[in-house]
Design a protein around this motif. Structure first.
Motif, short mmCIF file in Angstrom:
data_model
loop_
_atom_site.label_atom_id
_atom_site.label_comp_id
_atom_site.label_asym_id
_atom_site.label_seq_id
_atom_site.Cartn_x
_atom_site.Cartn_y
_atom_site.Cartn_z
N MET A 88 0.81 -1.21 0.00
CA MET A 88 0.00 0.00 0.00
C MET A 88 0.85 1.27 0.00
SD MET A 88 -2.90 -1.24 2.76
CE MET A 88 -3.52 0.43 2.99
N TYR A 89 1.92 1.27 0.79
CA TYR A 89 2.66 2.51 1.03
C TYR A 89 4.11 2.48 0.55
CZ TYR A 89 -1.38 3.20 4.01
OH TYR A 89 -2.66 3.32 4.47
N GLY A 90 4.55 1.35 0.01
CA GLY A 90 5.91 1.30 -0.53
C GLY A 90 6.90 0.63 0.37
N ARG A 91 8.03 0.23 -0.20
CA ARG A 91 9.03 -0.57 0.51
C ARG A 91 9.88 0.27 1.45
NH1 ARG A 91 5.61 -3.16 -2.68
NH2 ARG A 91 6.51 -4.69 -4.12
N ARG A 92 10.39 1.38 0.93
CA ARG A 92 11.39 2.15 1.67
C ARG A 92 10.89 2.65 3.02
NH1 ARG A 92 13.60 7.54 1.69
NH2 ARG A 92 15.89 7.53 1.77
N PRO A 93 9.75 3.33 3.11
CA PRO A 93 9.32 3.83 4.41
C PRO A 93 9.03 2.72 5.42
CG PRO A 93 7.61 4.19 2.76
CD PRO A 93 8.83 3.79 2.03
N LEU A 94 8.46 1.61 4.95
CA LEU A 94 8.17 0.51 5.86
C LEU A 94 9.45 -0.14 6.35
CD1 LEU A 94 5.43 -0.71 6.86
CD2 LEU A 94 5.22 0.94 5.01
N TYR A 95 10.44 -0.29 5.45
CA TYR A 95 11.71 -0.90 5.86
C TYR A 95 12.42 -0.02 6.88
CZ TYR A 95 15.62 -4.12 5.29
OH TYR A 95 16.56 -5.08 5.52
N LEU A 96 12.43 1.28 6.63
CA LEU A 96 13.07 2.20 7.56
C LEU A 96 12.37 2.17 8.91
CD1 LEU A 96 13.77 5.25 5.21
CD2 LEU A 96 15.37 3.48 5.96
N PHE A 97 11.03 2.11 8.89
CA PHE A 97 10.27 2.03 10.14
C PHE A 97 10.64 0.77 10.92
CE2 PHE A 97 6.66 0.12 12.37
CZ PHE A 97 6.38 1.11 13.32
N ALA A 98 10.68 -0.37 10.22
CA ALA A 98 11.00 -1.64 10.89
C ALA A 98 12.40 -1.60 11.49
CB ALA A 98 10.87 -2.80 9.90
N LEU A 99 13.36 -1.06 10.74
CA LEU A 99 14.74 -1.02 11.21
C LEU A 99 14.89 -0.08 12.40
CD1 LEU A 99 17.57 -2.06 10.82
CD2 LEU A 99 17.91 -0.38 9.00
N ILE A 100 14.24 1.09 12.34
CA ILE A 100 14.31 2.04 13.47
C ILE A 100 13.63 1.45 14.70
CG2 ILE A 100 13.46 4.28 14.28
CD1 ILE A 100 13.86 5.30 11.39
N THR A 101 12.51 0.76 14.51
CA THR A 101 11.82 0.13 15.63
C THR A 101 12.70 -0.93 16.28
OG1 THR A 101 9.66 0.50 14.60
CG2 THR A 101 9.77 -1.19 16.32
N PHE A 102 13.37 -1.73 15.46
CA PHE A 102 14.27 -2.76 15.98
C PHE A 102 15.41 -2.13 16.78
CE2 PHE A 102 18.12 -5.38 15.38
CZ PHE A 102 17.69 -6.56 15.98
N LEU A 103 16.00 -1.05 16.26
CA LEU A 103 17.11 -0.40 16.95
C LEU A 103 16.64 0.24 18.25
CD1 LEU A 103 19.00 1.24 13.94
CD2 LEU A 103 19.59 -0.83 15.19
N ALA A 104 15.45 0.83 18.25
CA ALA A 104 14.92 1.42 19.48
C ALA A 104 14.69 0.34 20.54
CB ALA A 104 13.62 2.17 19.18
N GLY A 105 14.11 -0.79 20.11
CA GLY A 105 13.92 -1.90 21.04
C GLY A 105 15.24 -2.42 21.59
N SER A 106 16.28 -2.47 20.73
CA SER A 106 17.60 -2.93 21.18
C SER A 106 18.19 -1.98 22.21
CB SER A 106 18.54 -3.04 19.98
OG SER A 106 18.06 -3.97 19.04
N LEU A 107 18.08 -0.68 21.95
CA LEU A 107 18.63 0.31 22.88
C LEU A 107 17.97 0.21 24.25
CD1 LEU A 107 20.28 2.85 23.60
CD2 LEU A 107 18.41 4.21 22.61
N PHE A 108 16.66 0.20 24.29
CA PHE A 108 15.95 0.18 25.57
C PHE A 108 16.08 -1.17 26.27
CE2 PHE A 108 13.66 3.74 23.46
CZ PHE A 108 14.01 4.73 24.38
N ALA A 109 16.16 -2.27 25.50
CA ALA A 109 16.40 -3.57 26.12
C ALA A 109 17.78 -3.60 26.77
CB ALA A 109 16.28 -4.69 25.08
N GLY A 110 18.75 -2.93 26.15
CA GLY A 110 20.10 -2.90 26.70
C GLY A 110 20.22 -2.13 28.01
N VAL A 111 19.31 -1.20 28.24
CA VAL A 111 19.36 -0.41 29.49
C VAL A 111 18.25 -0.82 30.45
CG1 VAL A 111 20.44 1.54 28.33
CG2 VAL A 111 17.95 1.46 28.52
N ALA A 112 17.54 -1.92 30.17
CA ALA A 112 16.43 -2.36 31.02
C ALA A 112 16.90 -2.61 32.45
CB ALA A 112 15.80 -3.63 30.44
N GLN A 113 16.07 -2.23 33.40
CA GLN A 113 16.39 -2.39 34.81
C GLN A 113 15.55 -3.44 35.51
OE1 GLN A 113 19.05 -0.60 36.19
NE2 GLN A 113 19.29 -0.14 34.00
N SER A 114 14.65 -4.08 34.78
CA SER A 114 13.84 -5.15 35.35
C SER A 114 13.46 -6.12 34.25
CB SER A 114 12.56 -4.57 35.99
OG SER A 114 11.68 -4.07 34.99
N MET A 115 13.02 -7.31 34.65
CA MET A 115 12.62 -8.31 33.66
C MET A 115 11.40 -7.84 32.88
SD MET A 115 14.57 -10.98 33.33
CE MET A 115 13.57 -12.35 32.75
#
Length: 534
Positions: free
Chosen positions: A98-125
């Protein structure tokens, strides 16, 4: 006739929105030949990171639990990732068309990196579980959109080679995950399990921003919210059913039966909803295409056996053969080496021959024979034979997995390329989950019967806990002849699982024989689609 860019890929004719206005912009410029290597590097790098995070946690988890506590919820560190990655796959497939490859791919990659960053600094399970879910949401998009991007930037004739590289990267990630996780935990900190994604992911993101230029769509299509919710509910119930069955809950428990019923009910409702939806999440008309239908069913059968082998072979080696966990882990190396070899070489041959059908046919045939050989293994099977069986299984998987997706992409309507690719990926996940549950139930039933035969009632008191929770250490601690009797019970039960897996893989082999053996050139593929009326 659609123009062809300098990479050889077809550039679709003008894309218009529902009002008929042309949406061509600067993103429609053809991908330069020099950019292809950069884009493929970014695609394979981000794919490696997303796949790596499915296994990298294994070695680090004991240390994480020790620091963050929460042993009772540790399974959710894996389950949260798997659920969000699974349920997002078909949604990405629809949105990308519906909306094209590039914006969705960038969204997925940024979401993954954000999850990685916050998982790395998590203070509880609980924080870690939430951020692992965010990681999974991004990873689900990366894994399926990578295949779509490959389809966009690589011409059909050369796509087999790049699909082979994609499969090889998945193999490297499966080996490297536990090794890297252990290294970071022992020599740095477990938080680097997540932090390692940031510099490498940022590099992939930068390349995508600079080099990836694909058609951008602006349309007024509707998202099938009801279909997504029903399919997400199905995937969640299936994941919990297979994760908890025989471990946290008995297969006959109310919880597991309830999850099984809920899965079937939700999936039935999903099919009914898709039949009446104006713009369905997964258009059922796709399955009027013989290749797509056969490939998806074959995927379900193949991944039933793949997941079964991944689950029961380690169990066999440790509980029957008495091998250590380290020995079992080392056995994945020759298997993945076989997978990488056949993915790369097979992909190259597909490119050279311009035909893909031979690969899944040969792969399924090899896997059928090898699964039977698995069923013949016993306590004293020579080590070199075990390694040989693993190598052959890896070779078979490399010939099967990506070529089936290639067949789906080659015969899917251009406007449905994303959703067709996502459907093929989802069929692997959902079929493997249901299949593993069936094999798990078969194993549990056979084990109870075999223990009743091999282990005297009085001696059974030495086995503490449920039979599904008997550990290798507990078996090794038993004296003879009880230890041998217990090992025989596990041996016969696991052999039965593999024996029942043989006709499953044989059926997948038969289905691949009926795939369309089209020539992978633009002209041939376009002609094939015209005969299908798309």
């Amino acid at each position: 006739m659609n123009p062809v860019n300098d990479c050889g890929s077809v550039v679709p004719a003008d894309i218009t929105d529902t009002t008929g206005h042309n949406t061509t912009d600067e993103a429609r410029e053809p991908l330069r030949r020099g950019s292809l290597s950069l884009v493929m590097t970014a695609v394979l790098l981000s794919t490696c990171l997303a796949a790596l995070d499915q296994t990298i946690m294994a070695a680090a988890l004991p240390t994480i639990v020790g620091q963050l506590h929460g042993f009772d919820v540790l399974s959710w560190v894996f389950t949260a990732y798997v659920i969000t990655a699974g349920v997002s796959t078909p949604l990405y497939g629809k949105l990308v068309d519906m909306y094209g490859r590039r914006p969705l791919y960038l969204f997925a990659l940024i979401t993954f990196l954000a999850g990685s960053l916050f998982a790395g600094v998590a203070q509880s399970m609980m924080q870690l579980i939430v951020f692992r879910a965010v990681q999974g949401l991004g990873a689900g998009g990366i894994l399926v959109l990578s295949l779509v991007v490959i389809a966009d930037v690589v011409p059909f004739k050369q796509r087999g080679k790049y699909m082979g590289l994609y499969g090889a990267v998945l193999g490297v990630a499966s080996i490297g995950g536990p090794i890297l996780g252990g290294f970071f935990t022992d020599h740095l900190t477990w938080r680097w399990v997540f932090f390692i994604n940031l510099p490498l992911g940022a590099l992939a993101l930068a390349i995508m921003l600079i080099a990836l230029r694909l058609p951008r769509k602006r349309t007024s299509h509707r998202v099938d919210i009801l279909g997504f919710l029903l399919l997400a509910g199905t995937a969640t119930c299936v994941t919990l059913f297979t994760s908890w069955g025989g471990t946290r809950y008995a297969w006959s428990s109310t919880m597991i039966i309830g999850l099984a019923v809920a899965s079937l009910v939700l999936f039935t409702l999903f099919i009914l909803a898709e039949r009446t939806a104006v713009e369905p999440l997964i258009p059922l008309r796709l399955f009027r295409n013989r290749t797509i239908a056969l490939a998806c069913v074959a995927n379900m059968l193949i991944f039933t056996v793949v997941n079964g082998a991944a689950t029961f072979m380690p169990m066999f080696l440790q509980l029957v053969s008495g091998r250590t966990a380290t020995d079992t882990g080392l056995l994945t190396i020759p298997m993945v080496a076989g997978l990488m070899f056949s993915s790369v070489v097979g992909g190259g041959l597909i490119t050279k021959l311009e035909r893909y059908k031979w690969s899944p046919v040969l792969g399924c045939l090899l896997a059928t024979v090898d699964t039977f050989l698995f069923s013949t293994m016993h306590r004293n099977t020579p080590w070199f034979l075990v390694i040989t069986y693993f190598v052959v299984f890896g070779l078979a998987l490399g010939l099967v997995m990506q070529p089936l997706t290639l067949g789906v992409q080659a015969t899917a309507p251009e406007q449905d390329l994303g959703v067709a690719t996502a459907t093929a990926a989802f069929s692997q996940r959902i079929g493997g989950a249901f299949g593993l549950a069936a094999l798990g139930a078969l194993f549990a039933s056979r084990l109870s019967a075999e223990l009743a035969v091999h282990v005297p009632a009085g001696a059974a008191a030495q086995l503490t806990g449920a039979t599904s929770q008997i550990s290798p250490e507990q078996v090794r601690a038993l004296g003879e002849p009880l230890r041998g009797n217990v090992q025989n019970a596990f041996m016969d039960s696991i052999s039965t699982v593999f024996l029942w897996s043989v006709p499953v893989m044989a059926l997948a082999f038969v289905l691949t024989l009926f795939l369309k053996n089209i020539r992978l050139t633009e002209t041939e593929v376009r002609s094939e689609l015209e005969t299908l009326g798309v």
